[in-house]
Design a protein around this motif. Structure first.
Motif, short mmCIF file in Angstrom:
data_model
loop_
_atom_site.label_atom_id
_atom_site.label_comp_id
_atom_site.label_asym_id
_atom_site.label_seq_id
_atom_site.Cartn_x
_atom_site.Cartn_y
_atom_site.Cartn_z
N ILE A 154 0.83 -1.20 0.00
CA ILE A 154 0.00 0.00 0.00
C ILE A 154 0.86 1.25 0.00
O ILE A 154 0.65 2.17 -0.80
CB ILE A 154 -0.97 -0.01 1.19
N SER A 155 1.86 1.30 0.86
CA SER A 155 2.69 2.50 0.94
C SER A 155 3.58 2.64 -0.29
O SER A 155 3.87 3.76 -0.73
CB SER A 155 3.54 2.49 2.20
N GLY A 156 4.01 1.54 -0.87
CA GLY A 156 4.87 1.61 -2.05
C GLY A 156 4.12 2.00 -3.30
O GLY A 156 4.60 2.81 -4.09
N LEU A 157 2.95 1.44 -3.49
CA LEU A 157 2.20 1.72 -4.72
C LEU A 157 1.41 3.02 -4.65
O LEU A 157 1.20 3.67 -5.67
CB LEU A 157 1.28 0.55 -5.05
N LEU A 158 0.96 3.42 -3.46
CA LEU A 158 0.18 4.65 -3.34
C LEU A 158 0.99 5.84 -2.88
O LEU A 158 0.52 6.98 -2.94
CB LEU A 158 -1.00 4.43 -2.39
N GLY A 159 2.18 5.61 -2.35
CA GLY A 159 3.04 6.71 -1.94
C GLY A 159 2.63 7.32 -0.61
O GLY A 159 2.10 6.64 0.27
N ILE A 160 2.87 8.62 -0.47
CA ILE A 160 2.55 9.34 0.77
C ILE A 160 1.06 9.26 1.11
O ILE A 160 0.72 9.04 2.28
CB ILE A 160 3.02 10.81 0.68
N PRO A 161 0.15 9.41 0.14
CA PRO A 161 -1.27 9.24 0.51
C PRO A 161 -1.59 7.85 1.06
O PRO A 161 -2.43 7.70 1.94
CB PRO A 161 -2.02 9.48 -0.80
N GLY A 162 -0.88 6.84 0.58
CA GLY A 162 -1.07 5.49 1.11
C GLY A 162 -0.61 5.37 2.55
O GLY A 162 -1.26 4.72 3.37
N VAL A 163 0.52 6.00 2.87
CA VAL A 163 1.02 5.98 4.25
C VAL A 163 0.05 6.72 5.16
O VAL A 163 -0.28 6.25 6.26
CB VAL A 163 2.43 6.60 4.33
N LEU A 164 -0.45 7.87 4.71
CA LEU A 164 -1.41 8.63 5.51
C LEU A 164 -2.71 7.84 5.71
O LEU A 164 -3.31 7.89 6.79
CB LEU A 164 -1.69 9.98 4.86
N MET A 165 -3.13 7.11 4.67
CA MET A 165 -4.33 6.29 4.79
C MET A 165 -4.11 5.16 5.81
O MET A 165 -4.99 4.87 6.63
CB MET A 165 -4.70 5.68 3.45
N LEU A 166 -2.93 4.54 5.80
CA LEU A 166 -2.63 3.49 6.76
C LEU A 166 -2.65 4.03 8.19
O LEU A 166 -3.17 3.38 9.10
CB LEU A 166 -1.27 2.85 6.47
N VAL A 167 -2.09 5.21 8.38
CA VAL A 167 -2.10 5.83 9.71
C VAL A 167 -3.53 6.14 10.14
O VAL A 167 -3.92 5.88 11.28
CB VAL A 167 -1.22 7.10 9.72
N ALA A 168 -4.34 6.68 9.22
CA ALA A 168 -5.72 7.01 9.55
C ALA A 168 -6.52 5.76 9.89
O ALA A 168 -7.29 5.75 10.86
CB ALA A 168 -6.38 7.75 8.39
N VAL A 169 -6.33 4.71 9.13
CA VAL A 169 -7.04 3.45 9.42
C VAL A 169 -6.60 2.91 10.77
O VAL A 169 -7.43 2.44 11.57
CB VAL A 169 -6.80 2.42 8.30
N ASP A 170 -5.32 2.98 11.05
CA ASP A 170 -4.81 2.46 12.32
C ASP A 170 -5.33 3.29 13.50
O ASP A 170 -5.71 2.72 14.52
CB ASP A 170 -3.29 2.45 12.30
#
Length: 88
Positions: A67-83
């Motif tokens: 997720i973080s590799g393919l989506l980039g910074i928005p993917g990392v932010l999404m992972l943090v928000a979900v967590d």
């Protein structure tokens, strides 16, 4: 299974792919994805390194790296928000 077995099988698969029918275009494609996955894993590592000051940890596994590799910074932010908002 042992992680060394997974890495070995992946290496053999990539070598066979290039020997059988891969060309320069496919090598660029595979290389681009591998670079993005490495950058995603590094982003998660640094997130965990800086998040340790705030007692925050996001696990680094295949799904989060993808997720973080393919989506980039928005993917990392999404992972943090979900967590933070859904899982906790």
């Amino acid at each position: 299974m042992d992680p060394i077995l997974y890495i070995s099988l992946a290496g053999v698969g990539v070598c066979l792919f290039f020997l059988i029918g891969g060309g320069k275009k496919s090598f660029k494609w595979v290389g681009s994805i591998l670079v993005r996955l490495i950058v995603g894993a590094l982003a998660l590592f640094f997130l965990n390194a800086f998040g340790s000051a705030f007692d925050y940890h996001l696990p680094i596994n295949l799904v989060t790296v993808l997720i973080s590799g393919l989506l980039g910074i928005p993917g990392v932010l999404m992972l943090v928000a979900v967590d933070l908002f859904i899982i906790m």
